[in-house]
Design a protein around this motif. Sequence first.
Motif, short mmCIF file in Angstrom:
data_model
loop_
_atom_site.label_atom_id
_atom_site.label_comp_id
_atom_site.label_asym_id
_atom_site.label_seq_id
_atom_site.Cartn_x
_atom_site.Cartn_y
_atom_site.Cartn_z
N GLY A 91 -56.46 -22.43 34.61
CA GLY A 91 -56.17 -21.95 34.29
C GLY A 91 -54.54 -22.08 33.53
N GLY A 92 -53.79 -21.84 34.53
CA GLY A 92 -52.51 -21.75 33.85
C GLY A 92 -51.17 -21.08 34.92
N HIS A 93 -50.06 -21.82 35.40
CA HIS A 93 -49.07 -21.82 35.48
C HIS A 93 -47.78 -21.36 35.12
N THR A 94 -46.88 -20.72 35.89
CA THR A 94 -44.96 -20.70 35.54
C THR A 94 -44.58 -20.83 36.37
N GLN A 95 -44.22 -21.90 36.02
CA GLN A 95 -42.64 -22.20 37.28
C GLN A 95 -41.82 -22.11 36.23
N PHE A 96 -40.93 -21.84 37.89
CA PHE A 96 -39.74 -21.09 37.54
C PHE A 96 -38.74 -21.71 38.51
N ARG A 97 -37.58 -21.66 37.55
CA ARG A 97 -36.73 -22.66 38.10
C ARG A 97 -35.71 -22.78 39.64
N GLY A 98 -36.04 -21.39 40.19
CA GLY A 98 -35.88 -21.06 41.66
C GLY A 98 -36.17 -19.06 41.93
N PRO A 99 -36.77 -19.56 43.30
CA PRO A 99 -36.56 -17.26 43.30
C PRO A 99 -35.16 -17.18 43.71
N GLN A 100 -34.92 -15.87 43.37
CA GLN A 100 -33.91 -15.03 42.81
C GLN A 100 -34.27 -14.02 43.73
N ALA A 101 -35.04 -13.41 43.47
CA ALA A 101 -35.71 -11.99 43.50
C ALA A 101 -36.14 -11.19 44.80
N GLY A 102 -36.04 -10.77 45.12
CA GLY A 102 -36.22 -10.39 46.34
C GLY A 102 -38.20 -9.94 46.22
N PRO A 103 -38.37 -8.83 47.05
CA PRO A 103 -39.81 -8.52 47.65
C PRO A 103 -40.16 -8.15 46.41
N TRP A 104 -39.70 -6.93 46.03
CA TRP A 104 -39.92 -5.96 45.36
C TRP A 104 -40.14 -7.00 43.49
N GLY A 105 -38.86 -7.82 43.54
CA GLY A 105 -38.87 -8.42 41.88
C GLY A 105 -40.06 -9.58 42.57
N THR A 106 -41.24 -9.85 43.21
CA THR A 106 -41.92 -10.55 43.36
C THR A 106 -42.83 -10.57 42.85
N VAL A 107 -43.09 -9.02 43.61
CA VAL A 107 -43.91 -8.10 43.36
C VAL A 107 -44.23 -7.61 42.35
N ALA A 108 -43.67 -7.77 41.61
CA ALA A 108 -43.32 -7.36 40.12
C ALA A 108 -44.21 -8.29 39.24
N THR A 109 -42.97 -9.54 39.23
CA THR A 109 -43.32 -10.68 38.65
C THR A 109 -44.54 -10.75 38.62
N ALA A 110 -45.34 -11.17 40.08
CA ALA A 110 -47.07 -11.59 39.87
C ALA A 110 -47.95 -10.54 39.72
N MET A 111 -47.45 -9.43 39.62
CA MET A 111 -48.58 -7.68 39.06
C MET A 111 -48.38 -7.60 37.21
N ALA A 112 -47.45 -8.48 36.70
CA ALA A 112 -47.47 -8.38 35.55
C ALA A 112 -48.47 -9.45 34.87
N GLY A 113 -49.07 -10.59 35.56
CA GLY A 113 -50.14 -10.88 34.96
C GLY A 113 -51.78 -10.52 35.07
#
Length: 386
Positions: A91-113
């Motif tokens: 399928g595909g993947h997005t490689q991030f430089r380093g985790p900076q976001a907290g729990p809510w940022g992680t949820v928002a980033t994940a569900m954007a897809g």
Amino acid sequence: MTRRPGLPIGRAAGAPVYLSWTWALVAAFVVLTFGPQIQRALPHLGAGAYAVALGYAVLLALSVLAHDIAHAVVGRAFGDRAEEIVLTLWGGHTQFRGPQAGPWGTVATAMAGPLANLAVAGLAWLAALTLPTASVAGLLLDITVWANLLLAAFNALPGMPLDGGRLVESAVWASTGSRDRGLVAAGWSGRAIAVLLVGAALAGPLLRGQRSDLLMSLLLAWVGVILWRGAGASVERGRWGGRLAVLTLASLEIPAVAVPAEGSVAHALRLADGGRRAAVAVDATGTPRGVLDLTAVVHRPADELERTPVSAACTALAPGAVVRRADLPASGADLVARLGEPDLPVRVLTDARDGVASVLPRDTLLAAVHATRHSTDDPSAKENRA
């Protein structure tokens, strides 16, 4: 030179986008599976039905690309900068430089897809309403709707390595304060989904009294194996991160002082309190250029140190070796992952005003990781934790 993960096809959200060579296998599968179906639906196309099926594959790739670009765009808004976006066999993947976001940022980033796929499905459905179903454009729009709905639904399943796994990770992370525990929980959830998927592929048709489709069963089983491996990686990362939690940036860095690159080594040593602090050579603009190699000068005569310029006794800094201290994770596996590049033997950390704050040799990091690994493997340590 860094090996590219595939064919570069552009940039999105500041990250290069690649098409993996394995995508050709996906295209071939789609063409061979859907080509005969399109030929039966639109017999006048003849062999052209396989070209339409190739269009299916291209639309699938674009749907996956929309999914991953959404991850990159929203992640960037929360401080996670994407390094690359790759369309692959899985399928595909997005490689991030380093985790900076907290729990809510992680949820928002994940569900954007998944939300991006729902948006694409909605737009394709509206466009399809204006076209006859029994047409090439109608078929392409129809497959776009279903492909994006499937991508959204599948990725929303609550287990790693799927996007829904980030929901589990973030829920546990927010409630316990430990991202590592969230990764372990999301990994086990992903393993459960993998088992259910393989079970449905193998036992589902038998329970319904139907003859199983061998190709579909193999495909679902293969997807289940991929999910199991990704979920297992999440579990291991969480466990390893828990062991690395004791490593902090403050415990690894060495306080440093800026010294003129053209000044003498003797003067630099005096500024560095006789070697108790690291000495970072800077140019006339204050830009770090190297780190004084204390092992090379410690036994030199005093008069020689007065004559030797700092620039002649420095370890040169590789590109990317100067980073702001505030941009680094404070501790744990994220910190180790960010600082472990083999091409950067030493880093210079700067403060908010870009002044020299400290240095962090890679050997110091590796020694700390090695010590942590052995301390957690010690039987007495395990007994004490139990």
